[in-house]
Structure formats: structure tokens, C-alpha cells
Motif scaffolding. Sequence first.
Motif, PDB file in Angstrom:
ATOM      1  N   GLN A  66       0.859  -1.172   0.000  1.00  0.00           N
ATOM      2  CA  GLN A  66       0.000   0.000   0.000  1.00  0.00           C
ATOM      3  C   GLN A  66       0.899   1.226   0.000  1.00  0.00           C
ATOM      4  OE1 GLN A  66      -2.580   0.229   3.378  1.00  0.00           O
ATOM      5  NE2 GLN A  66      -3.448   2.207   2.811  1.00  0.00           N
ATOM      6  N   GLN A 101      -5.492   4.099  -0.320  1.00  0.00           N
ATOM      7  CA  GLN A 101      -6.417   3.427   0.569  1.00  0.00           C
ATOM      8  C   GLN A 101      -6.149   1.926   0.591  1.00  0.00           C
ATOM      9  OE1 GLN A 101     -10.540   4.561  -0.145  1.00  0.00           O
ATOM     10  NE2 GLN A 101      -9.857   6.469  -1.091  1.00  0.00           N
ATOM     11  N   LEU A 102      -6.728   1.251   1.575  1.00  0.00           N
ATOM     12  CA  LEU A 102      -6.547  -0.181   1.696  1.00  0.00           C
ATOM     13  C   LEU A 102      -7.026  -0.924   0.456  1.00  0.00           C
ATOM     14  CD1 LEU A 102      -7.527  -0.894   5.418  1.00  0.00           C
ATOM     15  CD2 LEU A 102      -5.261  -1.095   4.381  1.00  0.00           C
ATOM     16  N   ASP A 103      -8.089  -0.454  -0.160  1.00  0.00           N
ATOM     17  CA  ASP A 103      -8.601  -1.128  -1.351  1.00  0.00           C
ATOM     18  C   ASP A 103      -7.768  -0.846  -2.589  1.00  0.00           C
ATOM     19  OD1 ASP A 103     -11.507   1.057  -1.956  1.00  0.00           O
ATOM     20  OD2 ASP A 103      -9.360   1.466  -1.856  1.00  0.00           O
ATOM     21  N   GLU A 104      -6.687  -0.087  -2.449  1.00  0.00           N
ATOM     22  CA  GLU A 104      -5.767   0.176  -3.552  1.00  0.00           C
ATOM     23  C   GLU A 104      -4.456  -0.584  -3.384  1.00  0.00           C
ATOM     24  OE1 GLU A 104      -6.515   4.523  -5.226  1.00  0.00           O
ATOM     25  OE2 GLU A 104      -6.186   4.582  -3.045  1.00  0.00           O
ATOM     26  N   ARG A 105      -4.441  -1.566  -2.507  1.00  0.00           N
ATOM     27  CA  ARG A 105      -3.246  -2.371  -2.323  1.00  0.00           C
ATOM     28  C   ARG A 105      -2.870  -3.097  -3.607  1.00  0.00           C
ATOM     29  NH1 ARG A 105      -5.484  -5.178   3.070  1.00  0.00           N
ATOM     30  NH2 ARG A 105      -7.297  -5.104   1.659  1.00  0.00           N
ATOM     31  N   ASP A 145      -8.524  -8.613  -3.349  1.00  0.00           N
ATOM     32  CA  ASP A 145      -9.860  -8.954  -2.877  1.00  0.00           C
ATOM     33  C   ASP A 145     -10.108 -10.452  -2.817  1.00  0.00           C
ATOM     34  OD1 ASP A 145     -11.693  -8.026  -5.935  1.00  0.00           O
ATOM     35  OD2 ASP A 145     -10.089  -9.470  -5.578  1.00  0.00           O
ATOM     36  N   TRP A 153      -5.288 -11.333   6.666  1.00  0.00           N
ATOM     37  CA  TRP A 153      -4.214 -10.371   6.467  1.00  0.00           C
ATOM     38  C   TRP A 153      -3.405 -10.147   7.726  1.00  0.00           C
ATOM     39  CZ3 TRP A 153      -3.332  -7.618   1.847  1.00  0.00           C
ATOM     40  CH2 TRP A 153      -4.264  -7.874   0.836  1.00  0.00           C
TER      41      TRP A 153
END
Length: 134
Positions: free
Chosen positions: A39, A44-48, A119, A124
Motif C-alpha cells: 500500500q 487506501q486499503l482497497d488500492e493495495r 480482494d 491479512w
Amino acid sequence: QVQLEESGGGSVQAGTSLTLSCSYSLYSHMRYIVGWFRQFPGKQLDEREGVGAIDKAGRTVVAESLKGRFTISKDPAKDTIYLHINTLKPEDTAMYYCAAEMGTEFFSDSDARRKLAADLYSWWGRGTQVTVSS
């Protein structure tokens, strides 16, 4: 209980190498995959971003853009997955996570590449920070 813990991060100089470790506790009787993600600052976390991954059988995949500098390996005796990073660049600065998904494996090269998607992973670690200075 599925658990993962990263270690090995720190502040390093560009051009050096670093090895990150992911110690895991998984259900040994099941198939699994373990991946490394990062990251970037301000994301953001969803952009890892998927870095690489390995399945129980030892098959590995590394993101195309990172091949040659990033390598995935494991030590089954120690329940540990490693991420080896060579020739570190400032752009590698990120929080690095390991993650696991149970009940799957890599069925082909294309399948493995698809499984670099964050996803797909359910468990994690908390991450380890890598900061690369010029």
C-alpha cells in the motif's frame, strides 16, 4: 485460527536489498495461497497492489512490472514466506502486507496472475513498513 505476521521492514538506502518475512499459522491439511501486497503512501486499503504470491505446492507468481527485482520463496519447516527485494528504489516505499486464502492453489500461470488481486484474500497481517531513501 489463521494468523499471519510480517517482519523485516525498516528504513533503507536505495540500491540495497531487503528480505521481508511472513510467519503464518494455517490449516496444514488444506490448500492455500499466501501473497505479498503493498500500500503506497496516500493510498487506501482497497488500492493495495499485488506484489507476488506462492501456493502450498511452491508455485510462485510475481507481478510483471516487478519481475527481476522481487522474488517469493518459502521455508515450509518454519512456516514462513519470504519476499526478497533487490535494488530498492524510493518508489518501493510502502506498507507491505502478507495475506492468505484457504482452499485454493495456482492452476496455471494465468490463474496465478489473477490471484494477485487483493480482494481474493481473506486473512491479512498488520503489515511492515519499508521506507527507501535516496
